[in-house]
Scaffold this motif. Structure first.
Motif, PDB file in Angstrom:
ATOM      1  N   TYR A  82       0.819  -1.214   0.000  1.00  0.00           N
ATOM      2  CA  TYR A  82       0.000   0.000   0.000  1.00  0.00           C
ATOM      3  C   TYR A  82       0.855   1.267   0.000  1.00  0.00           C
ATOM      4  N   LYS A  86       0.974   3.715  -3.110  1.00  0.00           N
ATOM      5  CA  LYS A  86       0.295   4.987  -2.844  1.00  0.00           C
ATOM      6  C   LYS A  86       1.204   6.190  -3.085  1.00  0.00           C
ATOM      7  N   TYR A  90       1.292   8.658  -6.341  1.00  0.00           N
ATOM      8  CA  TYR A  90       0.956  10.070  -6.131  1.00  0.00           C
ATOM      9  C   TYR A  90       2.009  10.991  -6.729  1.00  0.00           C
ATOM     10  N   ALA A 120      -4.445   7.532  -5.994  1.00  0.00           N
ATOM     11  CA  ALA A 120      -3.358   6.702  -5.458  1.00  0.00           C
ATOM     12  C   ALA A 120      -3.783   5.996  -4.178  1.00  0.00           C
ATOM     13  N   GLY A 121      -4.499   6.711  -3.292  1.00  0.00           N
ATOM     14  CA  GLY A 121      -4.933   6.119  -2.034  1.00  0.00           C
ATOM     15  C   GLY A 121      -5.940   5.003  -2.229  1.00  0.00           C
ATOM     16  N   SER A 124      -4.304   1.838  -4.304  1.00  0.00           N
ATOM     17  CA  SER A 124      -3.338   1.050  -3.536  1.00  0.00           C
ATOM     18  C   SER A 124      -4.002   0.323  -2.372  1.00  0.00           C
ATOM     19  N   SER A 125      -5.003   0.952  -1.745  1.00  0.00           N
ATOM     20  CA  SER A 125      -5.684   0.334  -0.616  1.00  0.00           C
ATOM     21  C   SER A 125      -6.490  -0.890  -1.050  1.00  0.00           C
ATOM     22  N   ALA A 174      -9.122   5.427   2.356  1.00  0.00           N
ATOM     23  CA  ALA A 174      -7.759   5.694   1.908  1.00  0.00           C
ATOM     24  C   ALA A 174      -7.726   6.845   0.906  1.00  0.00           C
ATOM     25  N   ALA A 178      -5.808  10.344   1.714  1.00  0.00           N
ATOM     26  CA  ALA A 178      -4.777  10.807   0.784  1.00  0.00           C
ATOM     27  C   ALA A 178      -5.147  12.148   0.161  1.00  0.00           C
TER      28      ALA A 178
END
Length: 293
Positions: A82, A86, A90, A120-121, A124-125, A174, A178
């Motif tokens: 993650y 992330k 980003y 991105a959050g 990736s989460s 997430a 973010a």
């Protein structure tokens, strides 16, 4: 992609792991506070802890100090995936989109930064969700097996869906964290440059300011995703062995109806207190690693 393009991913993952080790006991208290007092789950009806300090002390006395680090390895594995994806996504995506703007990326653009951070959050989460499920189950104290055995047991009993339980609110949380945290950090750091320069004191102040907004915005979704991840449903049965939440909205409604609106902010204090040190450790580590660019 060149070698330099991979460095935000590597540094983001390493900094995330360092920060996780430093703040994990606070995260354990947060998780235990969030799952207690549920009218719908007979395993967690009782209010065992009055707050973060009480949870920390009781867990240490009754289960030992090691219990505060139960679930650390799936947490580290989570940050290795993650955190790497992330922060790397980003900063890389922000750089690509900035180069396409009319100003050539000479100025920070809030809308661009927010979009890059949220994407991105959430992305990736969703990928790292199984490690989050393992972490929550082990932190609560119901699951005593090691990482591999816990993973195998969830897969055997609940199937693939068990490993992605709570992925909706987890990704939403997430993305929200973010979207608030990363642009806020960049903006604070830029604003403080004239006074503090690009130094650890600037990184410290920017981290603290960024963590407050993300804690306020994300705690309700954090409570919901923790409760969804902690519940079990056997894969070979059409009816669950106990009443469970049907999804994000049902969990939200049941929690507010049975426990009141403030139940959505259970664990807020450890959430905030963890986010502050976590961000401080992460961003200072990340900024120092960037010196190798």
């Amino acid at each position: 992609m060149g070698d330099r393009d991979w460095r935000p991913f590597i540094y983001g993952g390493l900094a995330s792991i360092v920060a996780e080790f430093g703040t994990f006991p606070i995260d354990t208290t947060k998780t235990r506070l969030q799952i207690q007092g549920q009218k719908i789950d007979p395993r967690h009806v009782e209010l065992r802890y009055t707050g973060m300090v009480d949870c920390f002390v009781k867990t240490s006395k009754q289960e030992g100090i090691k219990a505060l680090y139960c679930g650390i390895w799936p947490a580290v594995l989570r940050q290795a995936t993650y955190g790497t994806i992330k922060f790397g996504t980003y900063y890389s995506l922000k750089k690509v989109l900035a180069a396409r703007r009319a100003d050539g990326g000479s100025k920070e653009h809030l809308a661009t930064n927010t979009f890059c951070a949220a994407f991105a959050g959430g992305f990736s989460s969703a990928i790292a969700n199984p490690t989050d499920v393992l972490k929550v189950r082990m932190q609560v104290g119901d699951e005593k097996r090691n990482l591999v055995r816990c993973f195998a047991e969830i897969y055997r009993v609940e199937g693939v869906r068990g490993l992605w339980r709570g992925v909706g609110p987890t990704s939403q949380r997430a993305a929200l964290i973010a979207a608030v945290e990363l642009p806020a950090y960049d903006a604070c750091k830029r604003a403080l440059l004239p006074a503090l320069g690009d130094a650890p004191l600037n990184h410290l102040a920017s981290s603290l300011l960024a963590s407050l907004g993300s804690a306020v915005a994300s705690t309700p979704l954090d409570v919901i995703r923790t409760r969804l991840m902690n519940q079990r449903k056997l894969k070979d049965t059409t009816e669950p062995t106990q009443r469970i939440y049907k999804g994000t909205i049902d969990c939200f409604m049941q929690t507010v109806r049975n426990e009141g609106f403030l139940a959505l902010y259970k664990g807020f204090v450890p959430t905030w207190l963890r986010m502050g040190p976590w961000n401080i450790i992460f961003f200072i580590t990340y900024e120092q690693l960037k010196q190798f660019y």
